[in-house]
Structure formats: structure tokens, C-alpha cells
Enzyme design. Structure first.
Site, PDB file in Angstrom:
ATOM      1  N   GLY A 100      34.787  39.834  54.714  1.00 46.81           N
ATOM      2  CA  GLY A 100      36.074  39.139  54.929  1.00 46.81           C
ATOM      3  C   GLY A 100      35.917  39.826  53.608  1.00 46.81           C
ATOM      4  CE  LYS A 122      36.143  46.660  45.832  1.00 49.47           C
ATOM      5  NZ  LYS A 122      35.569  48.465  45.869  1.00 49.47           N
ATOM      6  CG  ASP A 134      30.983  37.267  39.936  1.00 55.07           C
ATOM      7  OD1 ASP A 134      31.789  38.038  41.385  1.00 55.07           O
ATOM      8  OD2 ASP A 134      31.050  38.021  39.224  1.00 55.07           O
ATOM      9  N   GLY A 135      33.345  36.848  42.927  1.00 54.34           N
ATOM     10  CA  GLY A 135      34.972  37.645  43.321  1.00 54.34           C
ATOM     11  C   GLY A 135      35.488  38.936  41.810  1.00 54.34           C
ATOM     12  NE  ARG A 199      38.152  45.533  54.262  1.00 47.34           N
ATOM     13  CZ  ARG A 199      38.232  46.264  53.471  1.00 47.34           C
ATOM     14  NH1 ARG A 199      36.693  46.941  53.558  1.00 47.34           N
ATOM     15  NH2 ARG A 199      38.759  46.737  51.911  1.00 47.34           N
ATOM     16  CG  ASP A 269      31.963  45.810  55.228  1.00 43.04           C
ATOM     17  OD1 ASP A 269      30.520  46.698  55.595  1.00 43.04           O
ATOM     18  OD2 ASP A 269      32.096  45.958  54.441  1.00 43.04           O
ATOM     19  CG  ASN A 270      32.935  49.470  52.698  1.00 42.82           C
ATOM     20  OD1 ASN A 270      33.422  48.509  52.879  1.00 42.82           O
ATOM     21  ND2 ASN A 270      31.384  49.360  52.848  1.00 42.82           N
TER      22      ASN A 270
HETATM   23  P1  AMP Z   1      31.181  45.766  49.916  1.00 38.88           P
HETATM   24  O1  AMP Z   1      29.595  46.329  49.767  1.00 38.88           O
HETATM   25  O2  AMP Z   1      31.627  46.401  48.167  1.00 38.88           O
HETATM   26  O3  AMP Z   1      31.869  46.466  51.249  1.00 38.88           O
HETATM   27  O4  AMP Z   1      30.814  44.852  50.110  1.00 38.88           O
HETATM   28  C1  AMP Z   1      30.391  43.457  51.576  1.00 38.88           C
HETATM   29  C2  AMP Z   1      30.673  42.451  51.754  1.00 38.88           C
HETATM   30  O5  AMP Z   1      30.705  41.312  50.151  1.00 38.88           O
HETATM   31  C3  AMP Z   1      32.632  42.390  51.278  1.00 38.88           C
HETATM   32  O6  AMP Z   1      32.840  41.105  51.854  1.00 38.88           O
HETATM   33  C4  AMP Z   1      32.660  41.910  49.894  1.00 38.88           C
HETATM   34  O7  AMP Z   1      34.139  41.651  49.779  1.00 38.88           O
HETATM   35  C5  AMP Z   1      31.600  40.821  49.330  1.00 38.88           C
HETATM   36  N1  AMP Z   1      31.159  41.135  47.915  1.00 38.88           N
HETATM   37  C6  AMP Z   1      30.810  42.859  46.890  1.00 38.88           C
HETATM   38  N2  AMP Z   1      31.167  42.277  45.818  1.00 38.88           N
HETATM   39  C7  AMP Z   1      31.061  40.933  45.687  1.00 38.88           C
HETATM   40  C8  AMP Z   1      31.727  40.263  44.512  1.00 38.88           C
HETATM   41  N3  AMP Z   1      31.384  40.273  43.743  1.00 38.88           N
HETATM   42  N4  AMP Z   1      32.042  38.655  44.778  1.00 38.88           N
HETATM   43  C9  AMP Z   1      31.991  38.483  45.520  1.00 38.88           C
HETATM   44  N5  AMP Z   1      32.398  39.269  47.145  1.00 38.88           N
HETATM   45  C10 AMP Z   1      31.116  40.237  47.153  1.00 38.88           C
HETATM   46 MG    MG Z   2      32.996  46.582  51.393  1.00 30.70          MG
END
Ligand code: AMP
Ligand code: MG
Length: 524
Positions: A100, A122, A134-135, A199, A269-270
Site C-alpha cells: 500500500g 510522495k 515514517d511516510g 498497480r 507493486d511497482n
Molecule cells: P518501494 O520499495 O518504494 O516500492 O516501497 C515498498 C513499500 O514500502 C510501499 O508500500 C511503500 O509505500 C513503503 N515505503 C517505502 N518507504 C517508506 C517510508 N519512508 N515510509 C512508509 N512507507 C514506506
Molecule cells: Mg513502490
């Protein structure tokens, strides 16, 4: 600032009834409402003029306080209900369950000039999907996403876009090398833009949970809005939908291979359901041509997402999507047939693409061998992919090879170790060029015509990893000028732009093993 807001995703799909911002498993919903975090001191570092216009705003809007507020997360626009999407995914080959939008918050959808655009921040703070993170996002990764999305678009590669890059004024703790040395970095928010951010994983999560009702709802929604030529709600429609997604994904990967782009994290997911390049994280550009290269240090062992593996992984990901669609199609055969056609289709499209790069307008049997041999040579001699192909158009009917390597002069710049181009290596290059020049003899186009044609397939300027890093280092000191310089340069990647030739050079030696240039982590 007036936007023509026309939300669909959060109107037509199932909402999570829980409005609390607590981390949890969300069942039976495509999204959860989420409010962006208010930044302490937002500063606009850069905006894409094109995207400002595309969503129906103008230069004055861009300079306004409202723009800064809205696209940094400080103000929620009237009539909108921001939300985070629920999806799952396979990460590095393993089912990871619910992922998510952990740090993405969708603001709204706008329609301008008959085009729908979803606006998504983002790095705007926690959502129910943030798990233990931390989002937030740091300036470094936000610059990389902002610049690269726009550069990819101008290269002709299907991609999500980026509207704006805003510093939040807040600090974010990150451990870049995952070695226990976390430091505070500047926080930033990017506003990404795409017709839709759905996605593969958006479908997978419902299939994994046997939630056929929401799976169907999502498929019908996606077809209705984004594949309007297909039939909604029928088995035949879902099969054609899968075929379309497979075709678009294939086209996207052919483009990646053409320009030397390595995504770095092709988890399901990407993978965009629209076949757009999405989620710019530890991506990179080939400098020395190398099938085995990946910029992602997290993947340094298995190299699952290396350059040469991208087409195979695209297929692997499509298999996962196909599995998720089985409950709708109610049989596997038609989906399997589509998957079975992928390799052959890819091989064909790849050959066509390579013919363009080499300047062949005709199709000849020997092309496969010429292209295969070239790939071997590029791999064996450390050769800059972008410079080599761009300069290849300098060879023409009059070129004669010789035993001393003088004929190689036009592409000499492309070799990282020119002193090694001698003896056996030189002999191989000479043999290859003999074949290539001979093959050019079959073409009807003049050298001039061929050069024009080749220059449309072979960009002169790409966002080399060290270029992005230079813009990051400057921006870290408060100087955003290089972000705009690169943005302007990369708007016309196929043009000569002689005044900018300092960017048409090989990667400098200082960048060979530098973090951010050749090594990137997922820490963003
Ligand atoms: P990604 O590798 O960027 O595609 O991220 C994989 C998952 O981790 C996704 O659900 C992202 O929303 C979550 N995610 C990545 N970085 C963060 C972050 N700094 N805070 C919260 N969720 C994250
Ligand atoms: Mg992602």
C-alpha cells in the site's frame, strides 16, 4: 488556483470505513482516507512547467502561496478527500502481503483537455500502510524522482510524471548504507502525476484475500476509465485487458532497454497497470554497457533486477497479474496463451528497436547476428552505451576499416579504457565494423538521412547517475539551479544542444564507485 476536480477512484471503489491513521491490515477496500502532514516551512525547489499546464494551471498559479500549500500537503483542497491506496505485491520474488501507499497520499484527480490526471504526494507522512516506516521522503530521492520522470517522458518512455518538488523544512532520519550511521537529511515532497496509479499489486491483494467482489470492482473501474475500447464486466473483456497490459508492459521494457534505463526494483507493486514506468527509487542508467548491472545495492547479491533481466522480470510479473485475474476469467488457458506469446513478441520488438538504433530501415537475416555480436563487444570492452550509439551515426558508406584502429575514431570517446582497444579487441571491433558497414551498403537511405533516423532512437543526453548527484549536492546547499538546468537539458534529449555538450561525456572517474552515482540503496 482553479483545478477541474473529478474524482473517480475514491468515489467508485470501496473505502476503508476506518478513518483513523493507525497502521493496520485493511480488508475489503481499495483505499483508506489519509490527510497529508503539514510541513513546517515549505519551499518550492522546482516545478515542471509542462505539468503545471497539463493539469490546467498557469505560471502565476505556480508562484502562488496556494500552490505551495496544496502540493506540499499543507492544505487540503475544498471538495477533495485525500487517500492512500491499498495494494500488495511480490518483493524480490516473494509474496509480501499488504504493502500500500506507505508514504504516498493521493490528493485528487483533475480533468484538463480531456485528459485525466491523478495528483499524488510522495513523502507527505504516515498512512495506514506505513508499516514501521515514517511516510517521509528525503530531498535526494525526491530530486531523482522529479527529474527522471520528466526526462523519461521526453525520451519517449511511458512514465508517470512529476509536477513539483517542494522542501518541507523538516528533517528526516536516514541510514543510506544500512550500516548503523543514520543522519538527518532534508525532507521533501514530490507531486507525482499519472492518469492512474493502479498497480499489478492492486489486483493481487484482492486475489490473495479471495475478495472477488472488490477484484471485479477494480477491474471494471480500470477498464471503464483507462481501457475504454474494451468491454467492461465480461470474461472476454478481462482477457483483452490482460493482453493490453502485457503489450504495454512489453513496450515499456523495450524502451528501457533502448535508452539503458535500469529500474532497480521491479516488484509487482511497482508495476503500473497502464504500463508506465513508476516508482523511481534506486534506478540508474547504464554508462558502461553491462547486462549484469544493477544500481540497487539491496539487490547486489542476486541481481534479480539487472539490466539484462528486465524483460524476463516483466514477464514474471505479468504471470503474477495473470494469476490474480484468474477468478475473473474463470479459466487459465487464455491467460497462459497471452503469456506464452510474450517472449516471441519481445524478441521481435527488441530487434526492431535495435535496427533503429543501428540505422537499419530494412530487415535482413544477418541483423540478428550483427546485433548479438555488438552486444557481446559492448559488454567485453567497457563502452559507454549512450555515447557509442549516438556516435555510431558518424560511420557511413565511405568509412574504411584499418588494422590500426583509426577508423574507430568517431566512437573512441565511448571507451572507458581506450588503451585496451588493441590486438584481439581491435581485431573483433574491426570484424564487427566490416560486417556493419557492409550491411549499411544494403540500405537505400543516404548517410544524412540515416543519421537523422538514428538520432531519434539514440538519445544524446540522459540523466546519468552522477548528474543527478551533482544536482542533489548543490540543492543540499540551497542552490536549486542545477535541477532546472538538467530539467531544461533533458526536455530535448535527442537534440544536439551544442551549448550543453559538457553533459555529453562519459561518467567521470570520481563517480565510478561513489554512493548515489553507482551505488544506490532503497533508503529514500
Ligand atoms: P518501494 O520499495 O518504494 O516500492 O516501497 C515498498 C513499500 O514500502 C510501499 O508500500 C511503500 O509505500 C513503503 N515505503 C517505502 N518507504 C517508506 C517510508 N519512508 N515510509 C512508509 N512507507 C514506506
Ligand atoms: Mg513502490
Amino acid at each position: 488556483m482553479k483545478l477541474n476536480i473529478k474524482d473517480t477512484y475514491n468515489r467508485e471503489l470501496s473505502a476503508d470505513p476506518n478513518r483513523n491513521n493507525t497502521r493496520r491490515q485493511v480488508f475489503g477496500a481499495s483505499f483508506s482516507y489519509a490527510t497529508p502532514r503539514v510541513p513546517s516551512k515549505p519551499v518550492l525547489a522546482h516545478a515542471s512547467d509542462e505539468m503545471v499546464g497539463a493539469i490546467g494551471l498557469n505560471g502565476k498559479d505556480k508562484e502562488s502561496g496556494e500552490f505551495l500549500q496544496v502540493f506540499s500537503g499543507g492544505k487540503v483542497m475544498g471538495g477533495t478527500e485525500p487517500y492512500a491506496m491499498c495494494y500488495g505485491g511480490h518483493q524480490f520474488g516473494n509474496w509480501a502481503g499488504q504493502l500500500g501507499d506507505g508514504r504516498a497520499i493521493n490528493l485528487a484527480e483533475v480533468v484538463h483537455d480531456n485528459q485525466r490526471w491523478a495528483l499524488q504526494l510522495k513523502g507527505a507522512g504516515e498512512t495506514p500502510y506505513s508499516r514501521s516506516a515514517d511516510g517521509l521522503a528525503v530531498l535526494r530521492s525526491s530530486i531523482r524522482e522529479h527529474l527522471c520522470s520528466e526526462a523519461m517522458y521526453h525520451l519517449g518512455v511511458p512514465t508517470t510524471r512529476s509536477l513539483s518538488l517542494i522542501l518541507t523544512g523538516d528533517e528526516v532520519l536516514r541510514d543510506v548504507l544500512y550500516d548503523g550511521n543514520a543522519v538527518y537529511e532534508k525532507g521533501a515532497v514530490v507531486c507525482r502525476v499519472a492518469p492512474s496509479f493502479v498497480r499489478f499489486g492492486s489486483f493481487q491483494i484482492f486475489a490473495a484475500r479471495r475478495d472477488n467482489e472488490n477484484l471485479k470492482k477494480l477491474a471494471d473501474y480500470t477498464i471503464r476509465h483507462f481501457f475504454p475500447n474494451l468491454e467492461e464486466g465480461t470474461k472476454e473483456g478481462y482477457i483483452q485487458f490482460f493482453q493490453e497490459v502485457a503489450d504495454r508492459t512489453l513496450d515499456m521494457v523495450v524502451h528501457w532497454q533502448r535508452v539503458g534505463f535500469v529500474h532497480g526494483v521491479m516488484n509487482t507493486d511497482n508495476m503500473s497497470i497502464l504500463g508506465l514506468t513508476i516508482d523511481y527509487g534506486p534506478y540508474g542508467w547504464l554508462e558502461g554497457y553491462d547486462d549484469n548491472w544493477t544500481p540497487n545495492t539491496t539487490d547486489a547479491q542476486g541481481k534479480r533486477y539487472r539490466y539484462g533481466n528486465q524483460p524476463g522480470i516483466a514477464l514474471w510479473n505479468l504471470v503474477q497479474l495473470g494469476n490474480a485475474l484468474v477468478p475473473l476469467v474463470e479459466e487459465t488457458k487464455p491467460l497462459e496463451e497471452i503469456l506464452a506469446g510474450f517472449r516471441e513478441k519481445y524478441a521481435e520488438k527488441y530487434m526492431t528497436m535495435m535496427r533503429h538504433k543501428l540505422g537499419f530501415q530494412l530487415e535482413k537475416d544477418e541483423d540478428e547476428e550483427i546485433i548479438g555480436d555488438l552486444e557481446k563487444m559492448l559488454q567485453a570492452t567497457e563502452t559507454d552505451m549512450t555515447i557509442f550509439f549516438r556516435k555510431l551515426s558518424y560511420f557511413g558508406r565511405q568509412t574504411k576499416t584499418d588494422g590500426h584502429g583509426k577508423f574507430l575514431q568517431p566512437v573512441m570517446d565511448a571507451f572507458y579504457k581506450p588503451e585496451e582497444v588493441k590486438d584481439e579487441v581491435l581485431k573483433f571491433w574491426r570484424e564487427w565494423f566490416d560486417k556493419y558497414l557492409n550491411r549499411l551498403g544494403n540500405e537505400e537511405a543516404t548517410d544524412e538521412e540515416r543519421r537523422t533516423w538514428m538520432n531519434r532512437a539514440n538519445p544524446k543526453y540522459v540523466l546519468r547517475n552522477y548528474m543527478a548527484q551533482m544536482a542533489i549536492d548543490k540543492a543540499d546547499k540551497g542552490d536549486y539551479s542545477l535541477i532546472d538546468e538538467l530539467y531544461q537539458l533533458l526536455k530535448k534529449p535527442y537534440d544536439e544542444q551544442l551549448e550543453h555538450e559538457r553533459w555529453f561525456v562519459k561518467r567521470p572517474e570520481w563517480a565510478r564507485h561513489k554512493v548515489g552515482c553507482s551505488m544506490l540503496s532503497c533508503s529514500s
